[in-house]
Design an enzyme around this catalytic site. Sequence first.
Site, PDB file in Angstrom:
ATOM      1  N   LYS A  53      -6.682  -5.159  -2.046  1.00 15.40           N
ATOM      2  CA  LYS A  53      -5.821  -4.236  -2.785  1.00 15.40           C
ATOM      3  C   LYS A  53      -6.580  -3.550  -3.926  1.00 15.40           C
ATOM      4  CE  LYS A  53      -2.283  -2.241  -4.512  1.00 15.40           C
ATOM      5  NZ  LYS A  53      -1.401  -1.296  -3.912  1.00 15.40           N
ATOM      6  N   CYS A  66      -0.534   3.120 -10.833  1.00 17.90           N
ATOM      7  CA  CYS A  66      -1.427   2.270 -10.026  1.00 17.90           C
ATOM      8  C   CYS A  66      -2.907   2.480 -10.324  1.00 17.90           C
ATOM      9  CB  CYS A  66      -1.137   2.485  -8.553  1.00 17.90           C
ATOM     10  SG  CYS A  66       0.581   2.161  -8.161  1.00 17.90           S
ATOM     11  N   GLU A  71       3.821   6.414  -4.097  1.00 23.31           N
ATOM     12  CA  GLU A  71       5.083   6.999  -4.537  1.00 23.31           C
ATOM     13  C   GLU A  71       5.263   8.378  -3.917  1.00 23.31           C
ATOM     14  OE1 GLU A  71       6.073   6.795  -8.684  1.00 23.31           O
ATOM     15  OE2 GLU A  71       4.881   4.972  -8.906  1.00 23.31           O
ATOM     16  N   PHE A  78       0.816  -1.224   0.000  1.00 14.76           N
ATOM     17  CA  PHE A  78       0.000   0.000   0.000  1.00 14.76           C
ATOM     18  C   PHE A  78       0.848   1.272   0.000  1.00 14.76           C
ATOM     19  CE2 PHE A  78      -2.617  -3.372   1.758  1.00 14.76           C
ATOM     20  CZ  PHE A  78      -3.735  -3.269   0.951  1.00 14.76           C
TER      21      PHE A  78
HETATM   22  C1  UGA Z   1      -1.613   4.605  -4.883  1.00 13.77           C
HETATM   23  C2  UGA Z   1      -2.227   4.368  -3.506  1.00 13.77           C
HETATM   24  O1  UGA Z   1      -2.436   5.616  -2.839  1.00 13.77           O
HETATM   25  C3  UGA Z   1      -1.317   3.476  -2.661  1.00 13.77           C
HETATM   26  O2  UGA Z   1      -1.963   3.165  -1.420  1.00 13.77           O
HETATM   27  C4  UGA Z   1      -1.046   2.181  -3.425  1.00 13.77           C
HETATM   28  O3  UGA Z   1      -0.174   1.312  -2.701  1.00 13.77           O
HETATM   29  C5  UGA Z   1      -0.398   2.526  -4.759  1.00 13.77           C
HETATM   30  O4  UGA Z   1      -1.314   3.360  -5.507  1.00 13.77           O
HETATM   31  C6  UGA Z   1      -0.144   1.227  -5.498  1.00 13.77           C
HETATM   32  O5  UGA Z   1      -1.097   0.528  -5.830  1.00 13.77           O
HETATM   33  O6  UGA Z   1       1.037   0.847  -5.647  1.00 13.77           O
HETATM   34  P1  UGA Z   1       0.226   6.292  -5.876  1.00 13.77           P
HETATM   35  O7  UGA Z   1      -0.375   5.980  -7.197  1.00 13.77           O
HETATM   36  O8  UGA Z   1       1.706   6.170  -5.715  1.00 13.77           O
HETATM   37  O9  UGA Z   1      -0.416   5.357  -4.725  1.00 13.77           O
HETATM   38  O10 UGA Z   1      -0.125   7.786  -5.477  1.00 13.77           O
HETATM   39  P2  UGA Z   1      -1.402   8.547  -4.834  1.00 13.77           P
HETATM   40  O11 UGA Z   1      -0.911   9.452  -3.792  1.00 13.77           O
HETATM   41  O12 UGA Z   1      -2.470   7.616  -4.462  1.00 13.77           O
HETATM   42  O13 UGA Z   1      -1.872   9.458  -6.061  1.00 13.77           O
HETATM   43  C7  UGA Z   1      -2.414   8.892  -7.241  1.00 13.77           C
HETATM   44  C8  UGA Z   1      -2.923   9.978  -8.140  1.00 13.77           C
HETATM   45  O14 UGA Z   1      -4.110  10.566  -7.604  1.00 13.77           O
HETATM   46  C9  UGA Z   1      -1.948  11.148  -8.358  1.00 13.77           C
HETATM   47  O15 UGA Z   1      -1.943  11.510  -9.715  1.00 13.77           O
HETATM   48  C10 UGA Z   1      -2.531  12.269  -7.505  1.00 13.77           C
HETATM   49  O16 UGA Z   1      -2.215  13.534  -7.986  1.00 13.77           O
HETATM   50  C11 UGA Z   1      -4.018  11.982  -7.642  1.00 13.77           C
HETATM   51  N1  UGA Z   1      -4.822  12.537  -6.527  1.00 13.77           N
HETATM   52  C12 UGA Z   1      -4.661  12.088  -5.256  1.00 13.77           C
HETATM   53  C13 UGA Z   1      -5.785  13.518  -6.804  1.00 13.77           C
HETATM   54  O17 UGA Z   1      -5.958  13.927  -7.957  1.00 13.77           O
HETATM   55  N2  UGA Z   1      -6.551  13.997  -5.768  1.00 13.77           N
HETATM   56  C14 UGA Z   1      -6.403  13.567  -4.501  1.00 13.77           C
HETATM   57  O18 UGA Z   1      -7.145  14.051  -3.616  1.00 13.77           O
HETATM   58  C15 UGA Z   1      -5.439  12.590  -4.224  1.00 13.77           C
END
Ligand code: UGA
Length: 440
Positions: A208, A264, A159, A156
């Site tokens: 997941k 992801c 990045e 979980f």
């Molecule tokens: C995501 C999950 O948050 C992790 O828990 C999971 O382990 C990971 O995928 C995975 O499956 O390996 P990640 O993709 O690294 O992590 O990053 P996030 O922080 O979740 O952001 C994902 C995207 O959503 C980004 O482009 C971010 O800018 C966007 N986002 C996030 C939004 O547009 N609004 C938000 O409120 C939050």
Amino acid sequence: MEKSLDVAVVGTGYVGLITGVLFADMGHNVICADVDKNKINALQNGDLPIYEEGLDAIFQEVHADGRISFTTSTARAVQECTVIFIAVGTPSTPSGAPDLSGVAAAARDIANNLDDYRVIVEKSTVPVQTGEQVKTTIERYADTDVNFDVVSNPEFLAEGSALQDARNPDRIVLGVNSDRAEKIMRDLYQPIDAPMIVTDLSSAELIKHASNSFLAMKISYINAISRICDLSGANVDEVAKGMGMDARIADSFLNAGVGYGGSCFPKDVDAFYRISEDLGYSFDLLKEVQRINREQRKRLMKYIEKELWVLSDKKIGILGLSFKPGTDDIRRAPSIYLIEELLDRGCQVSAYDPKAIDNVRDKFGSKITYGESTEQIAEDADCLVLLTEWEEFQSLDFDHLKQKMVHPIFIDGRNIYDPEKMEQKGWTYRSVGRPVIQNE
Ligand code: UGA
């Protein structure tokens, strides 16, 4: 630590490397295996091929201490380790279903080298019931009298905050069908103080995909609300704040913007839809989540067009290229879509990012120009478009930037600035689902 274990990690991609480095940091002895000789050579020489804040320092320490080593021989990893993680890539196929050939190959490789009891752990994100397939594959290819268990232990980490997430996880999920394997997994995670949920294999695998899809849905939900805000004159910040104060909803992942990217969410939502369909359920909600996400990028293009009208020959400065701050990862980043669209419309694009420039240069070469600072990008630009909320973009000197630009127009794809303040600074400012500031 009470007991250090010998841990193998098969696959040295993002998840595999972080898993390996962190288990070594916890005091275990780790062997990382990969078929890619160049990668293994580089890792043996102390070169980490990924950027993740704080990781390199830990990697250098555990590498120097000999707690982590690298090999192209899965045989060695399997023979020397009790716990074997499968962390190979599961890329999307054109249909959206994940390609599991790497997992299957790893399972066969492990089976061929199994000479004693081992715990084989799925770390890669895989469809529900993959664990059963891994088990069957190993039974098929291993010597009949060798004993083993298959465990699902999804990752979980996000990045950019991977170390923090790994050291303080909300939960550790273990899908396990044997007491022996559960005991070993508990020993492995003993240094981490976090709640542990122990389930059957399929439930752990589902946790997941269900979690990532839910978070993607939350983002698309607030993005849909932001659309209604644009249409009605409401402010999405206020709406999200009011919603998030309800503990049942909670305030995280309610930031409206250009939409989610990365390796992801886009891939997992796609995969989860396909898996559900294969199982006989049409999970149409997920299709809508994807549709809203695609729409967000198009909305940003529309905002740019509304301000600049005809785009050909306009100079657009892009601030932020990685899919989120804290990483150089540009996989399925909104920036890639926007740059392609802007080039199609005949714009001159210049881009800046604190970490991801090299990756973008590999993709676009000389089709766009690259700056080393926001200031450089602003030079003679008709408009600045912010796509990643890096720390250094949170306190831009707007008075200075205004002097450099042809028009002081700022399109904020992450809603990081206050519209009122931008009005005071004399900028035309558009963000997602918030008041439009016209200043010309
Ligand atoms: C995501 C999950 O948050 C992790 O828990 C999971 O382990 C990971 O995928 C995975 O499956 O390996 P990640 O993709 O690294 O992590 O990053 P996030 O922080 O979740 O952001 C994902 C995207 O959503 C980004 O482009 C971010 O800018 C966007 N986002 C996030 C939004 O547009 N609004 C938000 O409120 C939050």
